[in-house]
Design a protein around this motif. Structure first.
Motif, PDB file in Angstrom:
ATOM      1  N   ILE B 209       0.812  -1.217   0.000  1.00 43.84           N
ATOM      2  CA  ILE B 209       0.000   0.000   0.000  1.00 43.84           C
ATOM      3  C   ILE B 209       0.851   1.275   0.000  1.00 43.84           C
ATOM      4  N   PRO B 210       1.848   1.394   0.880  1.00 48.70           N
ATOM      5  CA  PRO B 210       2.646   2.623   0.841  1.00 48.70           C
ATOM      6  C   PRO B 210       3.370   2.824  -0.497  1.00 48.70           C
ATOM      7  N   LEU B 211       3.915   1.743  -1.049  1.00 43.38           N
ATOM      8  CA  LEU B 211       4.669   1.929  -2.282  1.00 43.38           C
ATOM      9  C   LEU B 211       3.760   2.133  -3.496  1.00 43.38           C
ATOM     10  N   LEU B 212       2.492   1.780  -3.340  1.00 46.17           N
ATOM     11  CA  LEU B 212       1.544   2.007  -4.434  1.00 46.17           C
ATOM     12  C   LEU B 212       0.960   3.416  -4.399  1.00 46.17           C
ATOM     13  N   LYS B 213       1.352   4.192  -3.385  1.00 45.11           N
ATOM     14  CA  LYS B 213       0.702   5.490  -3.179  1.00 45.11           C
ATOM     15  C   LYS B 213       0.676   6.378  -4.436  1.00 45.11           C
ATOM     16  N   ILE B 282     -11.861  19.959  -5.574  1.00 41.02           N
ATOM     17  CA  ILE B 282     -11.744  18.633  -4.969  1.00 41.02           C
ATOM     18  C   ILE B 282     -10.367  18.043  -5.241  1.00 41.02           C
ATOM     19  N   ASN B 283      -9.927  18.117  -6.479  1.00 39.01           N
ATOM     20  CA  ASN B 283      -8.665  17.468  -6.817  1.00 39.01           C
ATOM     21  C   ASN B 283      -7.465  18.170  -6.199  1.00 39.01           C
ATOM     22  N   LEU B 284      -7.473  19.513  -6.181  1.00 42.53           N
ATOM     23  CA  LEU B 284      -6.338  20.221  -5.586  1.00 42.53           C
ATOM     24  C   LEU B 284      -6.263  19.931  -4.087  1.00 42.53           C
ATOM     25  N   THR B 285      -7.432  19.908  -3.417  1.00 44.75           N
ATOM     26  CA  THR B 285      -7.439  19.585  -1.992  1.00 44.75           C
ATOM     27  C   THR B 285      -6.872  18.188  -1.776  1.00 44.75           C
ATOM     28  N   GLN B 286      -7.366  17.279  -2.587  1.00 44.95           N
ATOM     29  CA  GLN B 286      -6.939  15.891  -2.452  1.00 44.95           C
ATOM     30  C   GLN B 286      -5.439  15.750  -2.690  1.00 44.95           C
ATOM     31  N   LEU B 287      -4.936  16.434  -3.714  1.00 40.83           N
ATOM     32  CA  LEU B 287      -3.507  16.331  -4.016  1.00 40.83           C
ATOM     33  C   LEU B 287      -2.672  16.991  -2.924  1.00 40.83           C
ATOM     34  N   ALA B 288      -3.171  18.111  -2.388  1.00 34.69           N
ATOM     35  CA  ALA B 288      -2.420  18.794  -1.332  1.00 34.69           C
ATOM     36  C   ALA B 288      -2.381  17.924  -0.078  1.00 34.69           C
ATOM     37  N   LEU B 289      -3.547  17.325   0.266  1.00 35.17           N
ATOM     38  CA  LEU B 289      -3.599  16.489   1.466  1.00 35.17           C
ATOM     39  C   LEU B 289      -2.681  15.281   1.348  1.00 35.17           C
ATOM     40  N   SER B 290      -2.583  14.726   0.133  1.00 35.61           N
ATOM     41  CA  SER B 290      -1.753  13.540  -0.015  1.00 35.61           C
ATOM     42  C   SER B 290      -0.291  13.897  -0.250  1.00 35.61           C
ATOM     43  N   GLY B 291       0.015  15.198  -0.152  1.00 36.53           N
ATOM     44  CA  GLY B 291       1.415  15.609  -0.173  1.00 36.53           C
ATOM     45  C   GLY B 291       2.064  15.618  -1.541  1.00 36.53           C
ATOM     46  N   MET B 292       1.250  15.686  -2.589  1.00 32.93           N
ATOM     47  CA  MET B 292       1.839  15.645  -3.923  1.00 32.93           C
ATOM     48  C   MET B 292       2.581  16.933  -4.282  1.00 32.93           C
ATOM     49  N   LYS B 294       4.430  18.663  -2.176  1.00 29.57           N
ATOM     50  CA  LYS B 294       5.649  18.863  -1.383  1.00 29.57           C
ATOM     51  C   LYS B 294       6.866  18.566  -2.241  1.00 29.57           C
ATOM     52  N   LYS B 295       7.899  19.315  -2.009  1.00 29.10           N
ATOM     53  CA  LYS B 295       9.150  19.050  -2.720  1.00 29.10           C
ATOM     54  C   LYS B 295       9.694  17.710  -2.263  1.00 29.10           C
ATOM     55  N   GLU B 296      10.348  17.008  -3.172  1.00 32.41           N
ATOM     56  CA  GLU B 296      10.986  15.747  -2.812  1.00 32.41           C
ATOM     57  C   GLU B 296      11.913  15.960  -1.621  1.00 32.41           C
ATOM     58  N   GLU B 297      11.701  15.178  -0.584  1.00 31.01           N
ATOM     59  CA  GLU B 297      12.557  15.348   0.585  1.00 31.01           C
ATOM     60  C   GLU B 297      13.818  14.493   0.463  1.00 31.01           C
TER      61      GLU B 297
END
Lengths: 444, 298
Positions: B209-213, B282-292, B294-297
């Motif tokens: 599940i995590p790697l399929l994120k 909806i999509n921007l909220t969803q993408l922001a919540l899932s951390g898409m 964020k800059k690659e850490e």
């Protein structure tokens, strides 16, 4: 090696896919197309014709042969495209308004006609070709497709609404349809039919307004007032719907798959003998002969029941106006041809022979050799002769106006209101008041 | 000169992305701006458009049928998300597992419905869910003594048919996305986990599940859009855009009704803009919540 095959396969499938796309976008308009020759020579002009009723093409085929034989220097080939009802009207509307891709000739249904007359009609006025036939055809049928004195469509039929009874079921229940004069008689007969056979006498239509219209016409009322404003919650309409609802509550009528008798699902239901009666314009005859073959020799035609004795027993339902678009290749030729194919005496005789419609040239109604021709498929199919009934109700055919509000009224009643009344049992007055509000809101 | 230009390292990238940029501008930006403009006008084909301010939007806010359409689209979207994300993921894991027999067969048969045209599928589902006793679903129900149901005339039953159609059609496509995601997870992780004594369920929840994120987020994003923009399925299932009591009317269906059927293109454009806003929010909220975003850490 394996890869090479895979790649060739992919390339081929791409090409097939692209070819498929190319074909569908290259102008067949998505419907079924066929070119009618009608014995035309090489020099014939090819005209395109769109319709939503497959059978109309058959009539044009016959008239085309006659036209080509009579006018060797003005021969026509007709490219007929049949499309589903909504589809054809939507496409035609866009095509005539943008001026791109419209056919030369098209059929437009009465309920949709006002949409095409809005603003500056993009159709050719037909007064000059209709003029010679004035007096021979019913004037109100010419006026039906006119705006400000200009005729834009040529009518196909009167569409006198009658009752179609399945005599086999009625005999089984011991009911004589000839004794049904009023809706009260109909109710009594229907209760008897349901008790004896378990079958319903008729339909409670949810997707068409034939029943609503015929009941309004009986009361000399209409869906719109004198100014063309909607009045779907008028006392007459409430009376009509309440009466139908009472019939439904007594198992006399019932909703039908498809929502009305003129649908594919309903043809099947009728053909299996599940409903004993239909109240439809006369053109429903052609649906019987084409789609309900098992009922041959069992269907009788009679005048409609009325709310009170003495009321008019019919109304002209539905209709199709044949039009010539402004972008037609040869406007004069198209106009002359449709006048010949729709208004001439020959045409009116053929409209009865081929289509089983009640022609708008009423002198045909009295031509015994035409109307009672024993070889005619409709005469053979039905128990009694339709023209015996038609001539009896000739003076009683009322009309329901078609105004710019009609398409919206039709849409709201057929998608929402009738379903609420007959499927959900919503209070009639409430449902009609809601409909009135909704229609006014949409027309704003 | 031309050679220099073509071989220039600075110019080449722009040349390569040019087709996309052009397509994007011509088929996306231009229509978007143009319909935004139209939404403030009264537009009737064949006639001069006139500017009417925000009238279309104020009319829209009082339009109960529009809200019905929005509700239908939203419910449809949520139902498809609930079905078309967990199940395809599960099937993908099953098909990907080495213990599974007939993997290729299942893979292709799951994908097969996506190849049929919606028109054909919709027509067949309409007949299956017909209200007559003899229709497929009703005759199956009849075996269990259930009375015939008028599927396509009721809100709930209508949606059962609609979601059944969507699930049947899109299950395989989403499954393929997940299969592709699974292929990118190195086997070593699973091996290491088994050596450490992780159970199959733990390996699924802790590794798969995590790697399929990233795949899941992609599928979620397109499913939200597809759910809200659904139109043809409903049109085919109800044989036209006018379902009884508008139970199958979607936002795009309403746009089509206003723009094409009623020739009110300005109003339809306003409907389209509202749809765009809803989807974007909806999509921007969803993408922001899932951390898409964020800059690659690391």
């Amino acid at each position: 090696m394996k890869n090479k095959w895979l790649i060739s396969f992919l390339v081929v499938s791409m090409l097939v896919f692209l070819a498929g796309c190319g074909k569908s976008s290259s102008g067949t308009s998505g419907g079924e197309s066929s070119v009618l020759n009608g014995g035309a020579g090489d020099k014939a002009t090819e005209l395109s014709y769109w319709t939503f009723v497959e059978l109309h093409g058959q009539h044009f085929e016959k008239m085309l042969e006659k036209w080509n034989a009579a006018n060797p220097d003005r021969q026509i080939k007709l490219n007929v495209t049949v499309m589903p009802y909504d589809d054809m009207h939507n496409k035609l509307s866009i095509a005539v308004q943008t001026g791109v891709g419209a056919p030369d000739i098209a059929d437009i249904e009465l309920g949709k006609f006002p949409d095409f007359l809005a603003g500056e009609p993009q159709l050719e006025p037909l007064n000059d070709v209709a003029e010679p036939f004035k007096g021979t055809v019913v004037q109100s049928q010419l006026d039906l497709y006119a705006k400000e004195g200009k005729i834009y469509g040529l009518s196909t039929h009167v569409g006198a609404t009658v009752a179609f009874y399945n005599t086999e079921i009625l005999d089984e229940a011991g009911v004589d349809y000839k004794s049904i004069v009023t809706w009260d008689d109909f109710k009594k007969a229907g209760i008897q039919v349901y008790e004896k056979t378990g079958k319903y006498m008729g339909t409670a239509d949810t997707s068409a307004i034939w029943q609503a219209s015929l009941l309004l016409a009986q009361q000399e009322s209409d869906l719109t007032d004198a100014d063309g404003k909607p009045q779907v919650n008028s006392p007459e309409m409430v009376r009509a719907m309440t009466m139908l609802k009472d019939l439904q509550d007594n198992n006399v009528i019932s909703t039908i798959a498809g929502g009305q008798p003129d649908t594919e699902e309903a043809y099947g239901e009728y053909n299996s003998g599940n409903y004993a009666a239909a109240f439809m314009p006369l053109w429903q005859m052609s649906r019987y002969t084409n789609y309900m073959k098992d009922l041959s020799g069992k269907i009788s035609i009679a005048p409609l029941p009325v709310l009170e004795k003495g009321m008019h027993r019919s109304y002209g339902g539905g209709g199709t106006g044949t039009v010539v678009t402004k972008t037609a290749k040869d406007i004069q030729l198209a106009k002359d041809f449709i006048a010949y194919a729709k208004l001439s005496l020959d045409a009116n005789i053929e409209i009865w022979n081929t289509l089983g419609f009640d022609p708008i040239n009423m002198s045909v109604w009295d031509m015994k050799e035409v109307t009672h021709n024993p070889e005619n498929q409709f005469v053979k199919y039905f128990v009694n002769n339709p023209f015996d009934v038609l001539n009896e109700i000739k003076e009683e055919i009322n009309l329901i106006k078609s105004t710019s509000a009609s398409p919206t009224i039709n849409n709201v009643l057929c998608t929402v209101t009738l379903n609420e009344i007959f499927e959900d049992g919503k209070d009639v007055q409430q449902a009609l008041d809601d409909a009135q509000t909704q229609i006014e809101q949409e027309l704003k | 000169m031309i050679k220099n230009f073509l071989y220039s390292q600075k110019v080449a990238p722009y040349v390569f992305v040019l087709p996309f940029v052009l397509v994007f501008i011509i088929f996306w930006v231009y229509p978007l701006l143009s319909s935004f403009g139209m939404s403030f006008q009264k537009v009737t084909l064949g006639q001069e458009a006139s500017f009417i301010g925000a009238d279309n939007y104020t009319k829209l806010m009082g339009d109960t049928i529009f809200f019905k359409a929005v509700r239908n689209s939203a419910v449809y979207m949520i139902l498809t998300l609930l079905i078309l994300i967990p199940f395809p993921m599960l099937f993908a894991v099953l098909i990907n597992s080495k213990a599974m027999w007939g993997r290729e067969f299942f893979k292709s048969s799951f994908f097969f419905p996506a190849l049929t045209s919606v028109v054909v599928a919709g027509t067949i589902f309409r007949l299956m869910f017909g209200e007559m006793e003899g229709s497929l679903i009703n005759s199956l129900l009849g075996v269990f003594g259930v009375e015939p149901v008028k599927f396509l005339k009721g809100q709930t039953t209508g949606f059962v048919a609609l979601v059944a159609l969507a699930s049947w059609r899109w299950m395989g496509v989403n499954m393929l996305y997940f299969l592709y995601g699974l292929k990118n997870i190195p086997d070593d992780y699973y091996e290491a986990a088994s050596i450490d004594g992780a159970s199959a369920f733990q390996r699924f929840t802790r590794i798969t599940i995590p790697l399929l994120k990233p795949t899941t987020i992609y599928v979620l994003t397109i499913s939200i859009y597809a759910g809200l923009a659904m139109f043809i399925e409903s049109m085919m299932l109800w044989n036209g855009n006018n379902s009884p009591k508008n139970i199958g009317l979607t936002i795009v269906g309403y746009l089509y009704r206003q723009g094409i059927e009623k020739n009110n293109l300005g109003y339809a454009a306003a409907v389209g803009i509202v749809l765009l806003i809803i989807t974007m929010v909806i999509n921007l909220t969803q993408l922001a919540l899932s951390g898409m975003f964020k800059k690659e850490e690391e």
